[in-house]
Design an enzyme around this catalytic site. Structure first.
Site, mmCIF file in Angstrom:
data_model
loop_
_atom_site.group_PDB
_atom_site.id
_atom_site.type_symbol
_atom_site.label_atom_id
_atom_site.label_comp_id
_atom_site.label_asym_id
_atom_site.label_seq_id
_atom_site.Cartn_x
_atom_site.Cartn_y
_atom_site.Cartn_z
ATOM 1 N NE ARG A 181 -3.976 -19.749 -12.239
ATOM 2 C CZ ARG A 181 -3.460 -19.622 -13.456
ATOM 3 N NH1 ARG A 181 -2.155 -19.602 -13.616
ATOM 4 N NH2 ARG A 181 -4.245 -19.515 -14.496
ATOM 5 C CG ASP A 182 -8.433 -13.138 -9.207
ATOM 6 O OD1 ASP A 182 -7.602 -12.317 -8.767
ATOM 7 O OD2 ASP A 182 -9.448 -12.811 -9.836
ATOM 8 C CB ILE A 183 -7.127 -15.384 -2.878
ATOM 9 C CG1 ILE A 183 -7.038 -16.883 -3.160
ATOM 10 C CG2 ILE A 183 -7.758 -15.109 -1.512
ATOM 11 C CD1 ILE A 183 -8.333 -17.611 -3.091
#
Length: 352
Positions: free
Chosen positions: A92-94
């Site tokens: 969820r935070d690439i």
């Protein structure tokens, strides 16, 4: 790494520790190794391996990467995501800052700080303490919808664009403008010298999750083929390859005709297979390539069904259930509508 949430809320600290415990269970060369995590004096700590090669953001500050290097980093990241997704954990935070390199140059994914086990929502993420990075946020996430693995793949596509072009996919004056672009604006096309990679990027950056790669494993298969193709030609760039572009009416017609021929071939093979003998379920253990093949046949079957070509759709659903996965929910659902008797025969032979 030490995190001190505002207010030192015990519930937030506990959620952080649970998420850290999840990451600590990973064992993959492209996911950062976590040695220990916990809470001391209302502070959350994470002890992990040292990565001396810097991060991707620093590398991009020096310029774009060639296609071969880009594809190799993409493959390492898709492999990492496949590992975490199979363990029901989304990143969820690439983003480039969360992709670092060890002293051998291997890409390593880190900072699962807002990672979420599917089906579980932590207090830490629910209250909005961390919301991700707008530049790499998928359309469905920007709209506040439920997300799954394909949201991570969209973000990875944004990173791929940045590696190839040297700038972010969408820019804007504020978070709203950037989010709006992810939801509504088409991605800018790649330049001609890199256009051969456009189909991969288009599939990663599709607005609808259903139009993207359906798993990180699928993406890894495609990336591996491209890497081997470049290495066979001793090339760092795809410029020598014919790009798949649709710009003129004639090229659109050619692609349409080729697509029709391929789909017709699949349909004929399906018809021949199911008219020559009775239904037999093979119960195969699927390789990654077979999973990708199954996905393509499901896509073709759904296309036939929507076009009203129900017989071809039925035959393809049968192939999915007998040759690949007799428990596939979509194929079972639609075959049950088209031919309940055939579905019951397949179910009877399917190993539970």
């Amino acid at each position: 790494k030490i995190v001190s949430p505002g207010g030192n809320d015990p519930k937030i600290l506990e959620d952080l520790k649970q998420e850290g415990d999840t990451v600590a269970q990973f064992n993959h060369p492209n996911i950062v190794t976590v040695f220990a995590c916990g809470v001391v004096d209302k502070n959350y700590y994470l002890a992990m391996e040292i990565l001396s090669g810097g991060d991707l953001k620093q590398k991009l500050a020096s310029g774009t990467l060639d296609e071969l290097k880009t594809l190799k980093i993409m493959k390492e990241m898709s492999s990492a995501l496949a590992h975490s997704h199979k363990r029901k954990t989304l990143h969820r935070d690439i983003k480039p800052e969360n992709i670092m390199f060890n002293d051998e140059g291997r890409a390593v994914l880190l900072d699962f700080g807002i990672a979420k086990a599917q089906g579980k929502v932590s207090e830490f993420t629910r209250i909005g303490a961390v919301v991700g990075t707008p530049h790499y946020m998928s359309p469905e996430r920007a709209l506040g919808k439920e997300i799954d693995e394909r949201s991570d793949l969209y973000a990875l596509g944004v990173v791929m664009y940045e590696m190839l072009i040297g700038k972010k996919l969408f820019e804007g004056e504020d978070t709203f403008a950037i989010s709006y672009a992810h939801v509504h604006e088409p991605p800018p096309p790649l330049p001609k010298d890199k256009a051969a990679l456009q189909p991969i990027l288009d599939k990663l950056l599709a607005k609808s999750p259903d139009d993207r790669f359906q798993s990180a494993d699928q993406l890894t298969v495609i990336l591996d083929k491209w890497i081997r193709r470049l290495e066979r030609n001793n090339s760092q760039t795809t410029q020598g390859f014919v790009p798949i572009t649709v710009k003129s009416k004639s090229s659109k017609l050619i692609i349409t005709l080729l697509s029709a021929i391929i789909v017709a071939g699949i349909a004929f093979a399906a018809y021949w297979y199911f008219t020559k003998e009775k239904i037999e379920v093979e119960n195969n253990k699927l390789s990654t390539e077979m999973q990708f093949e199954m996905s393509e046949k499901l896509t073709a079957a759904n296309r036939f069904r929507k076009m009203g070509n129900l017989k071809n759709a039925e035959n393809l659903y049968k192939i999915v259930l007998t040759k690949y996965d007799c428990n596939n929910a979509d194929a079972r659902q639609y075959l049950g509508v088209l031919n309940k008797k055939a579905l019951n025969e397949i179910i009877a032979q399917c190993k539970k």
